[in-house]
Design a protein around this motif. Structure first.
Motif, short mmCIF file in Angstrom:
data_model
loop_
_atom_site.label_atom_id
_atom_site.label_comp_id
_atom_site.label_asym_id
_atom_site.label_seq_id
_atom_site.Cartn_x
_atom_site.Cartn_y
_atom_site.Cartn_z
N ALA A 152 46.12 34.66 47.51
CA ALA A 152 46.54 33.63 46.56
C ALA A 152 45.54 32.47 46.52
O ALA A 152 45.22 31.96 45.44
N SER A 153 45.02 32.08 47.67
CA SER A 153 44.08 30.95 47.72
C SER A 153 42.69 31.34 47.25
O SER A 153 41.85 30.46 47.03
N LEU A 154 42.43 32.64 47.10
CA LEU A 154 41.10 33.10 46.71
C LEU A 154 40.99 33.43 45.23
O LEU A 154 39.89 33.70 44.74
N LYS A 155 42.09 33.42 44.51
CA LYS A 155 42.09 33.98 43.15
C LYS A 155 41.19 33.23 42.17
O LYS A 155 40.73 33.82 41.19
N GLU A 156 40.88 31.98 42.44
CA GLU A 156 40.04 31.21 41.51
C GLU A 156 38.58 31.17 41.92
O GLU A 156 37.75 30.60 41.22
N LYS A 157 38.24 31.79 43.04
CA LYS A 157 36.85 31.78 43.49
C LYS A 157 36.02 32.76 42.67
O LYS A 157 36.48 33.84 42.30
N SER A 158 34.78 32.40 42.42
CA SER A 158 33.84 33.30 41.76
C SER A 158 33.35 34.32 42.77
O SER A 158 33.59 34.20 43.98
N LYS A 164 30.39 33.90 49.94
CA LYS A 164 30.18 32.86 50.95
C LYS A 164 31.41 32.71 51.85
O LYS A 164 31.28 32.36 53.03
N TRP A 165 32.58 32.97 51.31
CA TRP A 165 33.80 32.88 52.10
C TRP A 165 33.90 34.07 53.05
O TRP A 165 34.31 33.92 54.21
N ARG A 166 33.53 35.24 52.57
CA ARG A 166 33.68 36.46 53.38
C ARG A 166 32.66 36.57 54.50
O ARG A 166 32.99 36.93 55.64
N ASN A 167 31.40 36.33 54.17
CA ASN A 167 30.32 36.70 55.09
C ASN A 167 30.44 36.09 56.49
O ASN A 167 30.28 36.79 57.49
N PRO A 168 30.70 34.78 56.63
CA PRO A 168 30.76 34.24 57.99
C PRO A 168 31.94 34.80 58.80
O PRO A 168 31.83 34.95 60.02
N LYS A 169 33.02 35.14 58.14
CA LYS A 169 34.17 35.70 58.86
C LYS A 169 33.88 37.13 59.28
O LYS A 169 34.21 37.54 60.41
N GLY A 318 35.26 29.71 35.86
CA GLY A 318 35.14 30.93 36.66
C GLY A 318 34.88 30.70 38.13
O GLY A 318 34.64 31.65 38.87
N ARG A 319 34.94 29.45 38.57
CA ARG A 319 34.70 29.13 39.97
C ARG A 319 35.83 28.25 40.47
O ARG A 319 36.52 27.60 39.70
N GLN A 320 36.01 28.19 41.77
CA GLN A 320 36.96 27.26 42.36
C GLN A 320 36.25 25.94 42.61
O GLN A 320 35.18 25.92 43.21
N MET A 321 36.85 24.86 42.15
CA MET A 321 36.24 23.55 42.34
C MET A 321 36.27 23.17 43.81
O MET A 321 37.22 23.49 44.54
#
Length: 438
Positions: A152-158, A164-169, A318-321
């Motif tokens: 739900a919190s990722l739906k607005e990310k490009s 960038k969110w996935r790689n470090p995790k 198309g991106r999350q602010m």
């Protein structure tokens, strides 16, 4: 030769025992697959090694898929049992935990099944009497489940923001698996967590790695485990809590001196080694304080040149602010206006590719001797813009509105007008010929 490469019956074969973690799902032992290359045709085994390397990757992917599918199905059954148990008035408890409760609790649950004619219903018996074990995720499935729970919190990310969110995790999980292997989450202990911390300490001392990099890894693992615990009630202890390594500090980006930008960075010919779009984005960042991603993702719909005060509008597109305050209008003056006129439809070469532009420009500035220190980067121009506004006494509210920062006082009215913002930006605009940006 590949380590799983064996000659058998005159041909090269991929031969590998099924790892313990997958043995309950794949009953082949060993796995034996032909590379379809005769030993006589490839006596040294070099061609076969390439085929077997591919077979090994495919087999490991197959095993991971089996494990993930098994975990998803177990999770589905467990969630269904919890829902049924709640509908019947009970908190769900696996059978082993229920067995430790007073006998009266068990009798109460059994009694509920009779009047509802549920005695013949396997799912309801499982729900009331704890027939489904809690799902036991492995470390290799941790990130995938965390991402699913975060959807739900990722739906607005490009796509770029998701990367960038996935790689470090994913990197943190891979690092942890290097230290402790692909354990079940329920088997991870405080000692494992301390071993991971010690592994990072050795890298910090022996390899010069940053303390904050280690702390980010530890923080990502801790957050993902807490999230799965909260959603699935796995009974996981907080083994990664309070493990931050002391002494770390977040590197502070340096701001360029305004005179250095005017006299060196924007000197005639200083940026000629860059392509036109890159030069134009540099001007935009320097004269507007835009974040690099904001500048790179401007379009014909967000660049407004035919207005009394030309401006750009920062919008999600198309991106999350980054923050709620990031959506804003910024006037175009000086080199920024010239850059926008040169590229009124934006910068297609770098759309959603701000990282690529940053790497290109920073490398160029380094080669050209235009970085007074390693802390000075393309992004430093945004900090310079803020420092220049501070130097001319711009009101905090105007600065916050231009930078996309939160204004710390209660918000009243519509905020600074475009004209007022243009008045203050006009006081700091670089007096450089506009055709330098083109």
């Amino acid at each position: 030769m590949h380590r799983y490469q064996k000659p058998w019956r005159g041909a090269w074969y991929y031969v590998r025992r099924v790892p313990t973690a997958f043995a309950h799902l794949d009953k082949r032992n060993p796995v034996r697959v032909s590379a379809n290359i005769a030993v006589a045709d490839d006596p040294e085994g070099w061609r076969a090694a390439r085929v077997i390397d591919r077979l090994d990757k495919e087999t490991e992917a197959y095993w991971r898929g089996l494990l993930e599918g098994h975990a998803v199905e177990a999770q589905r059954r467990y969630d269904a049992a919890r829902t049924r148990a709640r509908a019947l008035g009970f908190d769900y408890m696996p059978a082993m935990e229920l067995a430790a409760k007073p006998i009266g609790d068990l009798l109460d649950r059994a009694e509920v099944l009779r009047p509802r004619d549920a005695a013949g219903s396997g799912p309801e018996i499982a729900a009331v009497l704890g027939g489904e074990d809690r799902p036991d995720f492995r470390l290799s499935t941790l990130f995938g489940e965390y991402e699913r729970l975060s959807r739900a919190s990722l739906k607005e990310k490009s796509e770029d923001q998701l990367r960038k969110w996935r790689n470090p995790k994913k990197r943190a999980v891979a690092n942890l698996m290097t230290v402790i292997g692909d354990k079940r989450l329920s088997e991870i202990t405080r000692n494992d967590a301390l071993d991971f911390q010690a592994w990072w300490q050795d890298r910090i001392v022996g390899e010069g790695r940053e303390i904050e990099t280690a702390n980010k890894d530890i923080g990502h693992i801790n957050r993902m485990l807490r999230t799965l615990e909260r959603w699935h009630r796995l009974g996981l202890p907080p083994v990664f809590s309070e493990l931050r390594i002391e002494g770390g500090r977040v590197a502070q980006r340096q701001a360029y001196d305004a005179g250095y930008v005017r006299d060196r960075l924007f000197a005639p010919g200083a940026l000629d080694g860059l392509n036109e779009e890159a030069r134009a984005v540099i001007w935009l960042v320097a004269e507007t304080g835009l974040r690099l991603s904001e500048a790179c993702n401007l379009t014909s719909e967000t660049i407004h040149l035919d207005e009394p005060v030309p401006y750009v509008a920062v919008r999600p597109d198309g991106r999350q602010m980054k923050t709620d305050q990031s959506a804003r209008e910024i006037p175009l003056l000086g080199g920024a206006l010239a850059a926008a006129k040169r590229f009124p439809e934006g910068f297609p070469r770098y759309r959603h590719r701000a990282d690529a532009l940053s790497a290109l420009v920073n490398k160029y500035l380094d080669t050209a001797g235009l970085r007074p220190s390693k802390g000075h980067t393309l992004y430093s121009l945004r900090h310079t813009f803020e420092d220049r506004l501070t130097a001319v006494g711009a009101p905090e509210k105007v600065m916050a509105a231009l930078m996309g920062h939160k204004y710390i006082r209660p918000k009243y009215g519509a905020g600074p007008s475009l004209e007022l913002k243009a008045e203050w930006v006009g006081r700091i605009v670089y007096q450089v010929p506009h055709d330098t940006a083109s």
